[in-house]
Design a protein around this motif. Structure first.
Motif, PDB file in Angstrom:
ATOM      1  N   LEU A 389      13.661   7.624  10.864  1.00 24.03           N
ATOM      2  CA  LEU A 389      14.656   6.784  10.006  1.00 24.03           C
ATOM      3  C   LEU A 389      16.017   7.347   9.916  1.00 24.03           C
ATOM      4  N   SER A 390      16.289   8.701  10.133  1.00 23.20           N
ATOM      5  CA  SER A 390      17.637   9.224  10.356  1.00 23.20           C
ATOM      6  C   SER A 390      18.454   8.517  11.356  1.00 23.20           C
ATOM      7  N   ALA A 391      17.794   7.990  12.270  1.00 23.61           N
ATOM      8  CA  ALA A 391      18.543   7.695  13.649  1.00 23.61           C
ATOM      9  C   ALA A 391      18.976   6.455  13.217  1.00 23.61           C
ATOM     10  N   THR A 392      18.643   5.572  12.044  1.00 22.89           N
ATOM     11  CA  THR A 392      19.003   4.530  11.860  1.00 22.89           C
ATOM     12  C   THR A 392      20.239   4.417  10.829  1.00 22.89           C
ATOM     13  N   LEU A 393      20.494   5.740  10.217  1.00 24.99           N
ATOM     14  CA  LEU A 393      21.343   5.932   9.022  1.00 24.99           C
ATOM     15  C   LEU A 393      22.644   5.967   9.579  1.00 24.99           C
ATOM     16  N   GLU A 394      23.767   5.235   9.013  1.00 29.35           N
ATOM     17  CA  GLU A 394      25.157   5.046   9.180  1.00 29.35           C
ATOM     18  C   GLU A 394      25.580   5.246   7.837  1.00 29.35           C
ATOM     19  N   CYS A 395      26.875   5.896   7.852  1.00 32.37           N
ATOM     20  CA  CYS A 395      27.509   5.945   6.460  1.00 32.37           C
ATOM     21  C   CYS A 395      28.289   4.852   6.188  1.00 32.37           C
ATOM     22  N   THR A 396      27.518   3.765   5.813  1.00 30.92           N
ATOM     23  CA  THR A 396      27.811   2.450   4.937  1.00 30.92           C
ATOM     24  C   THR A 396      27.090   2.209   3.936  1.00 30.92           C
ATOM     25  N   PRO A 397      27.772   1.586   2.956  1.00 28.99           N
ATOM     26  CA  PRO A 397      26.781   1.346   1.513  1.00 28.99           C
ATOM     27  C   PRO A 397      25.705   0.688   2.101  1.00 28.99           C
ATOM     28  N   GLU A 398      25.524  -0.437   2.971  1.00 28.73           N
ATOM     29  CA  GLU A 398      24.429  -1.095   3.254  1.00 28.73           C
ATOM     30  C   GLU A 398      23.201  -0.297   4.140  1.00 28.73           C
ATOM     31  N   ALA A 399      23.798   0.386   5.161  1.00 27.18           N
ATOM     32  CA  ALA A 399      22.859   1.460   5.801  1.00 27.18           C
ATOM     33  C   ALA A 399      22.377   2.315   4.967  1.00 27.18           C
ATOM     34  N   PHE A 400      23.262   3.001   3.870  1.00 28.08           N
ATOM     35  CA  PHE A 400      22.629   3.851   3.095  1.00 28.08           C
ATOM     36  C   PHE A 400      21.388   3.209   2.039  1.00 28.08           C
ATOM     37  N   ARG A 401      21.487   2.019   1.522  1.00 27.60           N
ATOM     38  CA  ARG A 401      20.649   1.266   0.764  1.00 27.60           C
ATOM     39  C   ARG A 401      19.413   1.168   1.266  1.00 27.60           C
ATOM     40  N   ARG A 402      19.392   0.660   2.631  1.00 28.64           N
ATOM     41  CA  ARG A 402      18.267   0.503   3.400  1.00 28.64           C
ATOM     42  C   ARG A 402      17.710   1.679   3.717  1.00 28.64           C
ATOM     43  N   VAL A 403      18.012   2.901   4.207  1.00 27.68           N
ATOM     44  CA  VAL A 403      17.293   3.972   4.304  1.00 27.68           C
ATOM     45  C   VAL A 403      16.922   4.708   3.090  1.00 27.68           C
ATOM     46  N   LEU A 404      17.864   4.704   2.031  1.00 29.10           N
ATOM     47  CA  LEU A 404      17.231   5.184   0.643  1.00 29.10           C
ATOM     48  C   LEU A 404      16.081   4.388   0.199  1.00 29.10           C
ATOM     49  N   SER A 405      16.073   3.162   0.343  1.00 37.62           N
ATOM     50  CA  SER A 405      14.957   2.217  -0.422  1.00 37.62           C
ATOM     51  C   SER A 405      13.937   2.402   0.622  1.00 37.62           C
TER      52      SER A 405
END
Length: 601
Positions: A389-405
């Motif tokens: 999952l860490s490989a899909t994380l970008e520092c944007t609100p959208e990516a942050f929400r997706r990974v956190l969720s």
């Protein structure tokens, strides 16, 4: 202690070398107090403290032994034993260790260390290679740390030491490669060693050069392992001649470096060197393994065909390759005190998989089995499918929400399936859960000012995006596997995982735990609002208030410290423990600010 001549200390390559006076002081305090307290007392600054802790406690530096355990047996002569870190882990595998060092103070520390098992058979001997008070053909195994020595000195010592081996004995030697002799790791920031301005003669300080010397000494079988970045900072161990594991090493380093132009060019260059075999003479440090006659094979010895060992604080992972594909994953404790961690993980996962919950959540747990070996219990798992999952994380609100969720929704489903009934926890019980008396750790009064409604649940204990693998099915569905359960327990607070995961995601985005906590919990930012939304949905599903979740954020770190302290893992003796304790204090200090954000919703 067997006493011989008063020789100068073996040349250390550690960053900040303790002076003779400091070594004597360390020995005197260790003879009266714990080794942990002694290190704190003699260290003059953080740099010195980190270096001394590494030399004393960091058993990751000795992880090469997990790949050569078949050669470690019987009576063992250890040359340049230092303070006894390596002696202790060798004693787990051999009958007796005769620990030789020219520094009397270091041997006093070795003899007084309370963190070494009382049953370990270790005899300190004050001597050097030139003055060894032993007869020929006395040892089944010789382990010699010759890092910091010139190629000429290493060659002379190899010829000298072989006479002390039995007919079928094995010699294991740590030595510097040509690139380390030339100071390349230091220049690249791979280590902080401060060396003399005059470089020693390097000669043929390569895998092939050392192999030739050992063959000239009469050894029939010679293997060479590469220690990367260096013998003093071992993160990876691999066969120096293997190209598939070398390519994987380069790939891992490239992934860590990011996607900037410099990192990309470096990765391509490294991949070319690995593919053509040109990395073999360029590794900074080597572990040389030589034996007479057939390779020994004690019962329950580990055996791998093409391994890449990745060092960890409490356990190390061996990835086994077949044509550039990972075909096996083995998790191995890197000292005997860490064996409960492997057993606990396996028992927990087996119990969870056998529990009937009516939920598909068990399918997200990794399958594996335990095998008893000479180095302790080894957990073997199938290689994971999918992408971390860490490989899909970008520092944007959208990516942050997706990974956190994704992570928090897994926590929700897991706790709904395995959690117990809710109950009221009163302040006194809450205080006990947040207190570790031996470390003077306790919560502030306001954190336990009133009862809370919560429940007990199995916990993962180290949930972050690197431990969650996502698989995308052909039908558009998304599968998940959650791995690395070494901090898992069958019973704990739901806030261990629910609190740690947002902090880990934030740390990956913002660069540090402090920045993550400030951004997610202490300021009115878009990321803080996303975090509050996701955690509110989680709380509604499992029956926890957002105020309770935020108020008890330190529980995840307290859980990990308590487990480490119970097993006296390496973390208890390094700066990691102080770092986590300070982090907990910082989180408590921020509690009022998090409450303001919660109440404003």
């Amino acid at each position: 202690m067997t006493d011989q001549s008063d020789e100068p200390s073996h040349s250390s390559t550690d960053d900040v070398r303790p002076t003779p006076s400091q070594r004597r002081q360390l020995a005197a305090i260790t003879e009266q107090q714990s080794i942990r307290d002694a290190v704190q007392a003699v260290s003059t600054d953080e740099e010195h403290l980190a270096s001394l802790r590494s030399e004393l406690f960091d058993v990751r530096r000795d992880d090469w032994r997990l790949l050569v355990s078949a050669h470690l047996r019987g009576r063992c002569l250890e040359v340049n034993a230092g303070y006894g870190r390596r002696s202790a882990v060798l004693a787990d595998l051999v009958d007796d260790v005769y620990a030789v060092d020219p520094d009397r103070s270091k041997l006093r520390v070795l003899a007084a260390r309370e963190d070494i098992d009382d049953e370990a058979s270790i005899t300190p001997i004050h001597a050097s290679v030139e003055t060894l008070p032993v007869a020929r053909s006395q040892f089944d195994t010789i382990v010699a740390d010759l890092t910091g020595c010139s190629y000429r000195t290493v060659t002379a010592h190899l010829h000298s030491l072989e006479q002390f081996l039995t007919t079928n004995g094995s010699l294991v030697v740590l030595a510097d490669g040509i690139t380390r002799h030339l100071g390349l790791p230091e220049r690249l920031g791979l280590e902080q060693t401060q060396r003399d301005s005059q470089r020693p003669s390097v000669g043929r300080a390569t895998a092939a050069g050392y192999r030739s010397v050992l063959q000239s000494c009469g050894f029939d079988a010679v293997n060479v392992l590469a220690l990367f970045p260096t013998a003093q900072n071992v993160r990876f161990v691999l066969d120096a001649t293997a190209t598939d594991t070398a390519r994987s090493l380069v790939s891992m380093l490239g992934a860590e470096s990011g996607d900037n132009l410099r990192a990309t060019l470096g990765t391509h260059a490294g991949a070319h060197l690995a593919q053509t075999g040109l990395l073999e003479p360029l590794y900074p440090s080597y572990c040389l393994v030589a034996s007479r006659g057939p390779t020994p094979s004690p019962s329950s010895a580990l055996s791998f065909s093409s391994p890449l060992l990745v060092s960890g604080r409490t356990r190390s992972v061996v990835l086994e390759y077949d044509d550039d594909t990972i075909c096996g994953v083995s998790k191995i404790p890197n000292k005997s005190a860490h064996t409960p961690i492997i057993r606990r993980e396996t028992r927990l996962l087996e119990s969870l998989r056998e529990t009937e919950t009516g939920s598909p959540i068990a399918e997200t747990l990794p399958e594996g089995h335990l095998t008893e070996t000479r180095v302790g219990p080894v957990r073997t798992e199938r290689p994971l499918d999918g992408t971390a999952l860490s490989a899909t994380l970008e520092c944007t609100p959208e990516a942050f929400r997706r990974v956190l969720s994704t992570g928090v929704e897994w926590v929700r489903d897991f706790q709904v399936a395995f959690g117990d009934e809710h109950r009221l926890v009163r302040p006194a019980e809450l205080e006990r859960a947040l207190t570790i008396p031996s470390l003077d750790l306790s919560p502030p009064a306001w954190a336990i000012s009133h009862p809370i409604q919560t429940f007990s649940t199995p916990v993962h204990g180290d949930l972050h995006p690197e431990n969650i693998y996502v698989q995308n099915g052909l039908d558009g569905t998304e599968g998940i596997t959650v791995t690395d359960w070494e901090y898992g327990t069958p019973e704990g607070s739901p806030l261990v995982d629910a609190g740690l995961f947002p902090i880990h995601v934030g740390t990956a985005c913002f660069g540090s735990v402090e920045a993550a906590v400030e951004t997610l919990f202490c300021r009115d930012t878009e990321y803080a609002r996303i975090t509050a939304d996701v955690m509110q949905e989680y709380g509604d599903a499992v029956g926890l208030s957002l105020e309770t979740i935020y108020r008890l954020l330190p529980l995840g770190y307290i859980h990990r410290i308590a487990l480490d302290w119970a097993t006296r893992s390496i973390t208890c003796y390094t700066g990691k423990l102080e770092e986590r304790l300070e982090r907990i204090e910082r989180l408590w200090d921020l509690l009022d600010e998090t409450r303001i954000l919660v109440e404003s919703r």
